[in-house]
Design an enzyme around this catalytic site. Structure first.
Site, PDB file in Angstrom:
ATOM      1  N   GLU A 122      -4.408  -4.875   5.774  1.00 24.68           N
ATOM      2  CA  GLU A 122      -3.478  -5.889   6.281  1.00 24.68           C
ATOM      3  C   GLU A 122      -2.917  -6.757   5.060  1.00 24.68           C
ATOM      4  OE1 GLU A 122      -5.172  -8.136   9.400  1.00 24.68           O
ATOM      5  OE2 GLU A 122      -5.346  -6.213  10.649  1.00 24.68           O
ATOM      6  N   GLU A 144      -6.357  -0.081  13.730  1.00 26.56           N
ATOM      7  CA  GLU A 144      -7.308  -1.177  14.201  1.00 26.56           C
ATOM      8  C   GLU A 144      -6.609  -1.890  15.346  1.00 26.56           C
ATOM      9  OE1 GLU A 144      -8.951  -3.858  11.166  1.00 26.56           O
ATOM     10  OE2 GLU A 144      -8.379  -5.563  12.635  1.00 26.56           O
TER      11      GLU A 144
END
Length: 414
Positions: free
Chosen positions: A174, A257
């Site tokens: 991320e 995720e």
């Protein structure tokens, strides 16, 4: 006398109307499935009068890579042997076929990952690894120094050599989530790193996993032709994003995720049904994999007492029966109000996953083309049952089944 005649004249039409209504009602009972018979397959004759889910085995879509979850022993402790079996076994567990792990910033922590990695691989699972941070000596606050690229690649390579058998590796987690406390970078910076050092990281590269499955980030990364050539597949997370089709980007897409709600139990049935619909949405978006966050957590697939939760059983409906290498095939995604279906094949075997979000039993007809099916094994999970098994035969590649209220059903052809 006139009164009597009038009553007779009134009574006759009324009786006739009652007989007609009775006849019509009986006819409807004949053609409408009995909602009390949850295990009774409908006849092919019923199919034409109800909304039908159409399955076409000749129309092949994406290849499925699997379904899985994350283990981070340096944060929450490792999985036990029993929890590993429950996570990865296709006979007594969820049947996960992907394990995601963290690349620790400290090489002394590498060994903590190995036991679960080895166990997952023994069940045939793929292992993907993600780095949150480089060693602090290579970073300037939350950014990797360009002068440390070669050292960082060596760190990643040392990890893959220490644990063995990493299928793919993401150098950033991320990187576009600037509120985080892990490494930040632009898509261009990461693409430049992969172009220069991707071959030196010890495992094939999976594209850094952007928050929100940000397509602008992904497209910018892939615009670097050298980085793209060194990237095995595209990956990202769907926090704050509904799954969507990324278009023709030339790479398979993995959702690596997400969790639905970290404040309630994994046994909360409405939340588990949300997870079922989310996996369905990822598959209908054309994605190849779905990976939950922590495998063991009170809100996850396995709770802290080592029990498979409702979320875990929902994932099992996909993971146990839709194995890596199966292909998704054309299937009506939302054939009836509140019903969501996907279908998959491996050779002549067909797997159908049907989710009924309605509060009532819903009859769903199906037709199949492109392969001949004679019977199905059926597995049903509801708020009160887990993978309840039964079987039924079909004829002429058409059938109908009652889907229990608020349920997920997997059909596996014989």
């Amino acid at each position: 006398m006139k009164t009597t005649l009038s009553l007779k004249h009134l009574a006759m039409p009324f009786l006739s109307l009652c007989l007609i209504m009775s006849s019509c009602t009986r006819h409807l009972e004949d053609i409408t499935p009995d909602s009390k018979e949850l295990n009774n397959a409908g006849s092919a004759a019923d199919v034409g009068i109800l909304a039908t889910a159409t399955i076409d085995a000749n129309t092949v879509q994406q290849t499925i890579q699997g379904f899985g979850g994350m283990s981070v022993p340096i944060w929450i402790g490792d999985l036990t042997a029993d929890q590993r079996t429950k996570a990865f076994s296709t006979s007594s567990g969820i049947g996960m076929s992907i394990l995601r792990v963290m690349v620790p910033p400290n090489s002394s922590q590498f060994a903590a990952e190995k036991a679960t990695i080895d166990a997952a691989k023994s069940y045939g699972a793929k292992v993907i690894a993600t780095a949150w941070n480089a060693p602090s000596s290579m970073m300037d606050r939350l950014y990797l120094r360009a002068s440390a690229w070669a050292d960082y690649a060596a760190h990643l390579r040392a990890y893959t050599q220490a644990v063995g058998g990493v299928y793919a590796l993401s150098p950033w987690n991320e990187p576009n989530y600037l509120a985080s406390e892990w490494m930040h970078a632009s898509a261009t910076e990461i693409a430049n790193f992969v172009a220069a050092q991707g071959d030196n990281c010890g495992a094939p590269i999976m594209s850094p996993e952007p928050f929100n499955m940000d397509q602008t980030f992904i497209n910018t990364y892939l615009s670097n032709a050298t980085a793209k050539s060194k990237t095995l597949f595209v990956s990202g997370h769907i926090y704050g994003k509904t799954p969507y089709n990324l278009g023709n980007i030339g790479k398979s897409v993995w959702m690596t995720e997400h969790y639905t709600n970290s404040s309630i139990s994994g046994n909360d049935w409405p939340n588990a049904m949300n997870a079922a619909k989310e996996i369905h949405d990822c598959m209908t978006a054309g994605w190849a994999a779905y990976v939950w966050w922590y495998i063991r957590r009170f809100y996850g697939p396995i709770d802290e007492s080592s029990n498979i939760t409702k979320v875990g059983y929902v994932i099992a409906h996909f993971a146990r029966y839709v194995r890596p290498g199966y292909t998704k095939i054309a299937c009506s995604a939302n054939p009836s109000t509140g019903v969501y279906t996907t279908a998959y094949k491996s050779g002549s075997k067909i797997v159908v996953v049907a989710i009924n979000t309605n509060a009532a039993i819903t009859y769903q007809p199906f037709t199949i083309s492109g392969v001949t099916v004679n019977s199905f094994n059926r597995y049903v999970t509801t708020s009160s049952s887990n993978l309840a098994a039964s079987s039924f035969s079909i004829s002429n590649n058409a059938f109908g089944i009652n889907l229990p209220a608020s349920s997920i059903t997997t059909l596996v052809s014989n």
